[in-house]
Design a protein around this motif. Structure first.
Motif, PDB file in Angstrom:
ATOM      1  N   VAL A   1      34.752  47.166  39.500  1.00  0.00           N
ATOM      2  CA  VAL A   1      33.756  46.268  38.916  1.00  0.00           C
ATOM      3  C   VAL A   1      34.438  45.535  37.768  1.00  0.00           C
ATOM      4  CG1 VAL A   1      31.619  46.152  37.562  1.00  0.00           C
ATOM      5  CG2 VAL A   1      31.740  47.648  39.558  1.00  0.00           C
ATOM      6  N   THR A   2      34.207  44.225  37.710  1.00  0.00           N
ATOM      7  CA  THR A   2      34.739  43.414  36.612  1.00  0.00           C
ATOM      8  C   THR A   2      33.586  42.684  35.950  1.00  0.00           C
ATOM      9  OG1 THR A   2      36.830  43.092  37.779  1.00  0.00           O
ATOM     10  CG2 THR A   2      36.331  41.562  35.988  1.00  0.00           C
ATOM     11  N   ILE A   3      33.503  42.832  34.647  1.00  0.00           N
ATOM     12  CA  ILE A   3      32.474  42.166  33.858  1.00  0.00           C
ATOM     13  C   ILE A   3      33.202  41.275  32.866  1.00  0.00           C
ATOM     14  CG2 ILE A   3      30.594  42.497  32.215  1.00  0.00           C
ATOM     15  CD1 ILE A   3      30.009  45.144  33.699  1.00  0.00           C
ATOM     16  N   GLY A   4      32.874  39.989  32.866  1.00  0.00           N
ATOM     17  CA  GLY A   4      33.556  39.015  32.024  1.00  0.00           C
ATOM     18  C   GLY A   4      33.254  39.187  30.547  1.00  0.00           C
ATOM     19  N   ASP A   5      33.663  38.205  29.775  1.00  0.00           N
ATOM     20  CA  ASP A   5      33.450  38.200  28.328  1.00  0.00           C
ATOM     21  C   ASP A   5      32.033  37.735  27.999  1.00  0.00           C
ATOM     22  OD1 ASP A   5      36.108  38.965  27.897  1.00  0.00           O
ATOM     23  OD2 ASP A   5      36.787  36.884  27.698  1.00  0.00           O
ATOM     24  N   ARG A   6      31.480  38.310  26.930  1.00  0.00           N
ATOM     25  CA  ARG A   6      30.180  37.905  26.380  1.00  0.00           C
ATOM     26  C   ARG A   6      29.055  37.989  27.406  1.00  0.00           C
ATOM     27  NH1 ARG A   6      34.201  35.053  25.176  1.00  0.00           N
ATOM     28  NH2 ARG A   6      33.690  33.346  26.603  1.00  0.00           N
ATOM     29  N   VAL A   7      29.078  39.039  28.202  1.00  0.00           N
ATOM     30  CA  VAL A   7      28.029  39.286  29.202  1.00  0.00           C
ATOM     31  C   VAL A   7      26.970  40.198  28.589  1.00  0.00           C
ATOM     32  CG1 VAL A   7      27.536  40.391  31.428  1.00  0.00           C
ATOM     33  CG2 VAL A   7      29.570  38.944  31.160  1.00  0.00           C
TER      34      VAL A   7
ATOM     35  N   SER B   1      35.782  55.366  37.693  1.00  0.00           N
ATOM     36  CA  SER B   1      36.622  56.079  38.661  1.00  0.00           C
ATOM     37  C   SER B   1      37.236  55.168  39.716  1.00  0.00           C
ATOM     38  CB  SER B   1      35.823  57.191  39.346  1.00  0.00           C
ATOM     39  OG  SER B   1      34.810  56.653  40.185  1.00  0.00           O
ATOM     40  N   GLY B   2      36.619  54.012  39.979  1.00  0.00           N
ATOM     41  CA  GLY B   2      37.148  53.084  40.972  1.00  0.00           C
ATOM     42  C   GLY B   2      37.744  51.839  40.360  1.00  0.00           C
ATOM     43  N   GLY B   3      37.835  51.800  39.036  1.00  0.00           N
ATOM     44  CA  GLY B   3      38.365  50.650  38.323  1.00  0.00           C
ATOM     45  C   GLY B   3      37.243  49.852  37.684  1.00  0.00           C
ATOM     46  N   LEU B   4      37.204  49.837  36.370  1.00  0.00           N
ATOM     47  CA  LEU B   4      36.152  49.130  35.641  1.00  0.00           C
ATOM     48  C   LEU B   4      36.766  48.365  34.489  1.00  0.00           C
ATOM     49  CD1 LEU B   4      33.216  48.472  34.900  1.00  0.00           C
ATOM     50  CD2 LEU B   4      33.086  50.699  33.747  1.00  0.00           C
TER      51      LEU B   4
END
Length: 152
Positions: free
Chosen positions: A85-91, A45-48
């Motif tokens: 929330v930003t989650i990078g690659d291969r986390v 809802s807040g950007g993911l």
């Protein structure tokens, strides 16, 4: 009505293409090859944004909002706060980890089971605990993966 539609209606879960036992709200960006386990909450809802090739283990909760200020003020604070929330690659997010709003997790990071992430996590860092703190580093050499000591 299909079995999936019947399940969703019975349990009130919005349909999603990842795991029928997950609650995914908003319009999160989820990269290719990302796996999402059962009983997860992904609040877009807040950007993911979740990168490619991630594993989001069972029970993980990712929040992009907080109603805490509104609640404790008796609704005098009139808004629900939101931050992406930003989650990078291969986390890798371990079982039952919680990621709070406004956090960025770098590429190839590892979040231990049960950790509560309240601050940004640099790439190739292993965090664990409540609140989550660095406990190791990810060292990659081709197909070899080692968890090393915290640097610095």
């Amino acid at each position: 009505m299909t079995e999936q539609q019947n399940f969703d209606e019975l349990h009130g879960l919005p349909p999603n293409p990842y795991n029928r036992h997950s609650w995914i709200t908003g319009d999160p960006e989820i990269g290719p090859g990302t796996w999402i386990g059962a009983f997860t909450v992904l609040d877009g809802s807040g950007g993911l944004k979740i990168g490619a090739g991630c594993d989001i283990s069972s029970g993980v909760q990712i929040y992009t909002h907080s109603s805490m200020k509104r609640c404790v003020s008796g609704r005098e604070y009139p808004v629900v706060d939101r931050a992406p929330v930003t989650i990078g690659d291969r986390v890798f997010l371990g079982a039952n980890a919680v990621v709070n709003m406004g956090v960025t997790i770098g590429d190839e990071a590892v979040v231990g089971a049960g950790a509560v992430v309240t601050k940004d996590v640099p790439a190739r860092t292993v965090v664990g605990g409540v609140p989550a703190r660095p406990i190791g580093t990810v060292e990659l050499s081709g197909s070899e993966v080692k968890i090393g000591p915290v640097s610095g």
